[in-house]
Write a protein that holds these residues in place. Structure first.
Motif, PDB file in Angstrom:
ATOM      1  N   THR A   1       0.821  -1.219   0.000  1.00  0.00           N
ATOM      2  CA  THR A   1       0.000   0.000   0.000  1.00  0.00           C
ATOM      3  C   THR A   1       0.853   1.266   0.000  1.00  0.00           C
ATOM      4  O   THR A   1       0.336   2.361  -0.173  1.00  0.00           O
ATOM      5  N   GLU A   2       2.179   1.108   0.173  1.00  0.00           N
ATOM      6  CA  GLU A   2       3.084   2.264   0.168  1.00  0.00           C
ATOM      7  C   GLU A   2       4.375   1.907  -0.576  1.00  0.00           C
ATOM      8  O   GLU A   2       4.808   0.751  -0.559  1.00  0.00           O
ATOM      9  N   ASP A   3       4.973   2.906  -1.213  1.00  0.00           N
ATOM     10  CA  ASP A   3       6.234   2.692  -1.914  1.00  0.00           C
ATOM     11  C   ASP A   3       7.415   2.926  -0.960  1.00  0.00           C
ATOM     12  O   ASP A   3       7.210   3.222   0.223  1.00  0.00           O
ATOM     13  N   PRO A   4       8.665   2.804  -1.420  1.00  0.00           N
ATOM     14  CA  PRO A   4       9.817   2.951  -0.520  1.00  0.00           C
ATOM     15  C   PRO A   4       9.978   4.334   0.102  1.00  0.00           C
ATOM     16  O   PRO A   4      10.758   4.513   1.029  1.00  0.00           O
ATOM     17  N   HIS A   5       9.240   5.328  -0.414  1.00  0.00           N
ATOM     18  CA  HIS A   5       9.313   6.679   0.146  1.00  0.00           C
ATOM     19  C   HIS A   5       8.136   6.981   1.065  1.00  0.00           C
ATOM     20  O   HIS A   5       8.011   8.095   1.565  1.00  0.00           O
ATOM     21  N   GLY A   6       7.264   5.976   1.248  1.00  0.00           N
ATOM     22  CA  GLY A   6       6.109   6.171   2.114  1.00  0.00           C
ATOM     23  C   GLY A   6       4.894   6.734   1.408  1.00  0.00           C
ATOM     24  O   GLY A   6       3.892   7.060   2.042  1.00  0.00           O
ATOM     25  N   ASP A   7       4.946   6.855   0.083  1.00  0.00           N
ATOM     26  CA  ASP A   7       3.801   7.377  -0.677  1.00  0.00           C
ATOM     27  C   ASP A   7       2.807   6.254  -0.961  1.00  0.00           C
ATOM     28  O   ASP A   7       3.211   5.121  -1.247  1.00  0.00           O
ATOM     29  N   PRO A   8       1.509   6.544  -0.898  1.00  0.00           N
ATOM     30  CA  PRO A   8       0.498   5.493  -1.101  1.00  0.00           C
ATOM     31  C   PRO A   8       0.463   4.981  -2.537  1.00  0.00           C
ATOM     32  O   PRO A   8       0.653   5.749  -3.479  1.00  0.00           O
ATOM     33  N   ILE A   9       0.230   3.679  -2.679  1.00  0.00           N
ATOM     34  CA  ILE A   9       0.123   3.052  -3.996  1.00  0.00           C
ATOM     35  C   ILE A   9      -1.350   2.782  -4.293  1.00  0.00           C
ATOM     36  O   ILE A   9      -1.995   2.014  -3.577  1.00  0.00           O
ATOM     37  N   PRO A  10      -1.909   3.399  -5.326  1.00  0.00           N
ATOM     38  CA  PRO A  10      -3.303   3.098  -5.686  1.00  0.00           C
ATOM     39  C   PRO A  10      -3.459   1.630  -6.074  1.00  0.00           C
ATOM     40  O   PRO A  10      -2.549   1.044  -6.676  1.00  0.00           O
ATOM     41  N   ASP A  11      -4.610   1.027  -5.730  1.00  0.00           N
ATOM     42  CA  ASP A  11      -4.851  -0.350  -6.166  1.00  0.00           C
ATOM     43  C   ASP A  11      -5.354  -0.352  -7.605  1.00  0.00           C
ATOM     44  O   ASP A  11      -5.419   0.704  -8.257  1.00  0.00           O
ATOM     45  N   ALA A  12      -5.708  -1.521  -8.116  1.00  0.00           N
ATOM     46  CA  ALA A  12      -6.086  -1.652  -9.531  1.00  0.00           C
ATOM     47  C   ALA A  12      -7.343  -0.860  -9.877  1.00  0.00           C
ATOM     48  O   ALA A  12      -7.601  -0.585 -11.055  1.00  0.00           O
ATOM     49  N   ASN A  13      -8.110  -0.476  -8.857  1.00  0.00           N
ATOM     50  CA  ASN A  13      -9.328   0.316  -9.085  1.00  0.00           C
ATOM     51  C   ASN A  13      -9.130   1.794  -8.759  1.00  0.00           C
ATOM     52  O   ASN A  13     -10.076   2.571  -8.791  1.00  0.00           O
ATOM     53  N   GLY A  14      -7.898   2.141  -8.421  1.00  0.00           N
ATOM     54  CA  GLY A  14      -7.612   3.544  -8.118  1.00  0.00           C
ATOM     55  C   GLY A  14      -7.839   3.929  -6.669  1.00  0.00           C
ATOM     56  O   GLY A  14      -7.682   5.102  -6.309  1.00  0.00           O
ATOM     57  N   ARG A  15      -8.182   2.960  -5.837  1.00  0.00           N
ATOM     58  CA  ARG A  15      -8.397   3.275  -4.412  1.00  0.00           C
ATOM     59  C   ARG A  15      -7.062   3.450  -3.705  1.00  0.00           C
ATOM     60  O   ARG A  15      -6.098   2.741  -4.002  1.00  0.00           O
ATOM     61  N   ILE A  16      -7.024   4.376  -2.760  1.00  0.00           N
ATOM     62  CA  ILE A  16      -5.794   4.670  -2.029  1.00  0.00           C
ATOM     63  C   ILE A  16      -6.060   4.574  -0.537  1.00  0.00           C
ATOM     64  O   ILE A  16      -7.034   5.149  -0.027  1.00  0.00           O
ATOM     65  N   ILE A  17      -5.202   3.826   0.151  1.00  0.00           N
ATOM     66  CA  ILE A  17      -5.269   3.767   1.616  1.00  0.00           C
ATOM     67  C   ILE A  17      -4.314   4.823   2.152  1.00  0.00           C
ATOM     68  O   ILE A  17      -3.096   4.717   1.987  1.00  0.00           O
ATOM     69  N   LYS A  18      -4.854   5.844   2.783  1.00  0.00           N
ATOM     70  CA  LYS A  18      -4.022   6.932   3.284  1.00  0.00           C
ATOM     71  C   LYS A  18      -3.624   6.682   4.739  1.00  0.00           C
ATOM     72  O   LYS A  18      -4.430   6.236   5.546  1.00  0.00           O
ATOM     73  N   VAL A  19      -2.362   6.959   5.023  1.00  0.00           N
ATOM     74  CA  VAL A  19      -1.840   6.816   6.379  1.00  0.00           C
ATOM     75  C   VAL A  19      -1.875   8.178   7.061  1.00  0.00           C
ATOM     76  O   VAL A  19      -1.459   9.186   6.473  1.00  0.00           O
ATOM     77  N   GLU A  20      -2.411   8.222   8.290  1.00  0.00           N
ATOM     78  CA  GLU A  20      -2.406   9.465   9.045  1.00  0.00           C
ATOM     79  C   GLU A  20      -0.963   9.815   9.401  1.00  0.00           C
ATOM     80  O   GLU A  20      -0.247   9.011   9.996  1.00  0.00           O
ATOM     81  N   LYS A  21      -0.534  10.994   9.021  1.00  0.00           N
ATOM     82  CA  LYS A  21       0.843  11.392   9.272  1.00  0.00           C
ATOM     83  C   LYS A  21       0.928  12.906   9.335  1.00  0.00           C
ATOM     84  O   LYS A  21       0.033  13.610   8.872  1.00  0.00           O
ATOM     85  N   GLN A  22       2.013  13.398   9.929  1.00  0.00           N
ATOM     86  CA  GLN A  22       2.250  14.829   9.952  1.00  0.00           C
ATOM     87  C   GLN A  22       3.747  15.071   9.820  1.00  0.00           C
ATOM     88  O   GLN A  22       4.555  14.158   9.997  1.00  0.00           O
ATOM     89  N   LEU A  23       4.081  16.299   9.493  1.00  0.00           N
ATOM     90  CA  LEU A  23       5.489  16.627   9.312  1.00  0.00           C
ATOM     91  C   LEU A  23       6.185  16.724  10.663  1.00  0.00           C
ATOM     92  O   LEU A  23       5.588  17.168  11.652  1.00  0.00           O
ATOM     93  N   LEU A  24       7.431  16.317  10.697  1.00  0.00           N
ATOM     94  CA  LEU A  24       8.215  16.396  11.928  1.00  0.00           C
ATOM     95  C   LEU A  24       8.261  17.825  12.455  1.00  0.00           C
ATOM     96  O   LEU A  24       8.293  18.058  13.664  1.00  0.00           O
ATOM     97  N   SER A  25       8.243  18.795  11.555  1.00  0.00           N
ATOM     98  CA  SER A  25       8.293  20.212  11.952  1.00  0.00           C
ATOM     99  C   SER A  25       7.096  20.619  12.806  1.00  0.00           C
ATOM    100  O   SER A  25       7.130  21.649  13.494  1.00  0.00           O
ATOM    101  N   GLU A  26       6.025  19.831  12.774  1.00  0.00           N
ATOM    102  CA  GLU A  26       4.816  20.135  13.548  1.00  0.00           C
ATOM    103  C   GLU A  26       4.863  19.509  14.942  1.00  0.00           C
ATOM    104  O   GLU A  26       3.988  19.757  15.765  1.00  0.00           O
TER     105      GLU A  26
END
Length: 215
Positions: free
Chosen positions: A122-147
């Motif tokens: 569901t994520e690539d080596p940089h942590g970006d979400p990978i859409p499935d074959a239908n275009g659905r994306i599972i998003k991970v709750e995250k925030q920037l370290l600066s916050e």
């Protein structure tokens, strides 16, 4: 769809996510390092194919057709990045340009088999979400370290800047996906951070903190 058309759709897709609004012709031209007149010509072609909504001087947005097409390009790109890192032992700073070439392979059968071979990540080596074959994306709750604030602890789950220089810098500091990071101090003067990574303490700039996703 041509390689150039796919590149435009992907660019509009990424810019739409950043700007959360219609994307300007100038923004596309800057991102793709081309002339605004060339962008306008391509936008007319994509509009004729019902991939974008385009009204001169009012910006560009993807239609449902265009958005799905863009997600499939992104899907291929991120699956290939995952394959290159996990199966061929490429470093995470080496795979972007290779994936840029591989993302234009047309075979859905190949990509779906690649997805299954990798265990449907569901994520690539940089942590970006990978859409499935239908275009659905599972998003991970995250925030920037600066916050984050002093004494907070999180896990590195992605990077905002995927440039080779930044990823190499993180490698030198021992920071990768899954690395625990503790905020020791946050300087009010320049918003820099004193952090602990494993047993190592270091100071990082606000710019670096603003490009690390933590959860």
């Amino acid at each position: 769809m041509t390689l150039s058309e796919e590149n435009y759709l992907k660019t509009i897709y990424h810019l739409s996510a950043i700007e959360n609004a219609a994307v300007s012709t100038n923004a596309i031209a800057e991102k793709m390092d081309t002339k605004a007149s060339s962008v306008t010509d391509m936008l007319k072609k994509l509009a004729e194919k019902n991939c974008i909504n385009y009204i001169k001087y009012q910006g560009v947005s993807l239609t449902d057709t265009g958005k799905l097409a863009a997600k499939m390009i992104v899907r291929k790109h991120r699956l290939w990045e995952t394959f290159l890192v996990e199966k061929l032992d490429f470093a995470w700073d080496e795979v972007h340009e290779l994936a840029e070439q591989l993302e234009h392979i047309k075979s859905d059968l190949l990509i779906n088999k690649l997805d299954d071979f990798l265990g449907n990540p569901t994520e690539d080596p940089h942590g970006d979400p990978i859409p499935d074959a239908n275009g659905r994306i599972i998003k991970v709750e995250k925030q920037l370290l600066s916050e984050f604030e002093k004494n907070q602890i999180g896990i590195c789950v992605g990077v905002k800047d995927t440039s080779s220089d930044f990823l190499k810098y993180l490698d030198k500091q021992g920071i990768a996906l899954g690395t625990p990071i503790q905020i020791i101090e946050k300087e009010s003067f320049d918003s820099s951070f004193r952090i602990r990574v494993g047993t190592k303490e270091m100071t990082i700039s606000n710019k670096i903190a603003s490009n690390l996703y933590i959860k």
